[in-house]
Design a protein around this motif. Structure first.
Motif, PDB file in Angstrom:
ATOM      1  N   ASN A   1      30.935  33.894  49.911  1.00 43.57           N
ATOM      2  CA  ASN A   1      32.176  33.021  49.888  1.00 43.57           C
ATOM      3  C   ASN A   1      32.140  32.249  48.326  1.00 43.57           C
TER       4      ASN A   1
ATOM      5  N   THR B   1      34.400  32.849  45.209  1.00 44.93           N
ATOM      6  CA  THR B   1      35.270  31.823  44.697  1.00 44.93           C
ATOM      7  C   THR B   1      35.116  31.570  43.231  1.00 44.93           C
TER       8      THR B   1
ATOM      9  N   ILE C   1      36.871  34.749  52.223  1.00 44.90           N
ATOM     10  CA  ILE C   1      37.391  34.368  50.623  1.00 44.90           C
ATOM     11  C   ILE C   1      37.731  36.019  50.184  1.00 44.90           C
TER      12      ILE C   1
END
Length: 201
Positions: free
Chosen positions: A7, A11, A66
């Motif tokens: 994630n 990100t 994500i």
């Protein structure tokens, strides 16, 4: 690697592995009639988006919400339909239609679960279906072009082939090539590539 790790990666660095599909997978899919494709460890969807644009029905898997978010945003933007499941691969069970193709593209697993997961995948391929693999070989630790830093997670072609006893191999490659897949896979790399067919179910 855990969910938080990926994630954070996706990100902080969207498009970590580029926007274009894996070159080897692209070549293989272009030679086939579209069918049902499974893409474990699909990340931000570069392969799923390409396949869907060519008429494939795609099921993508990853542990990162994500990555799913980024993939489905791109799919909506391009008018594409992709099924994407966020899951722990050890708990993934597929009881529906078997797959015409399963593609393991840089899908590196801990040695403790690799054979078990690979056996499940083999069972999910329909008769005369294909298994397509590209991943980093054992010598990848010499290079800085990506991949796990744990040697046990890297591929040896004999080990990978032994995990799939029901597959008849049609193409094999083990050696060096140059990657240009975003900043995550860039430069000289040690690779394993395989294409095999499940002749009977």
């Amino acid at each position: 690697m855990n969910v938080d790790f990926w994630n954070e990666k996706f990100t902080q660095t969207p498009g970590l592995y580029g926007e274009e599909p894996n070159r080897f997978l692209k070549i293989q899919l272009q030679s086939l009639s579209p069918g049902y494709l499974l893409l474990p460890g699909e990340g931000e969807g570069r392969n799923a988006l390409f396949a869907a644009s060519k008429g494939w029905k795609v099921l993508a898997l990853d542990q990162s919400p994500i990555a799913k978010k980024h993939t489905l945003e791109k799919a909506r933007k391009n008018g594409l339909d992709i099924e994407y499941q966020v899951c722990d691969i050890e708990k993934f069970i597929h009881e529906g239609t078997k797959f015409d193709v399963i593609a393991l593209i840089y899908f590196h697993l801990p040695s403790s679960i690799r054979a078990q997961i690979h056996a499940r995948f083999e069972a999910m391929i329909k008769e005369n279906g294909l298994l397509i693999i590209e991943g980093f070989g054992k010598n990848q630790l010499k290079f800085s072009s990506g991949g796990p830093k744990n040697a046990e997670m890297l591929y040896a072609i004999k080990e990978i082939k032994s995990d799939f006893p029901g597959i008849t191999w049609e193409y094999e490659f083990e050696g060096n090539d140059i990657l240009n897949e975003g900043i995550g896979h860039s430069g000289e790399a040690d690779l394993v590539r395989l294409v095999g067919r499940k002749l009977s179910d």
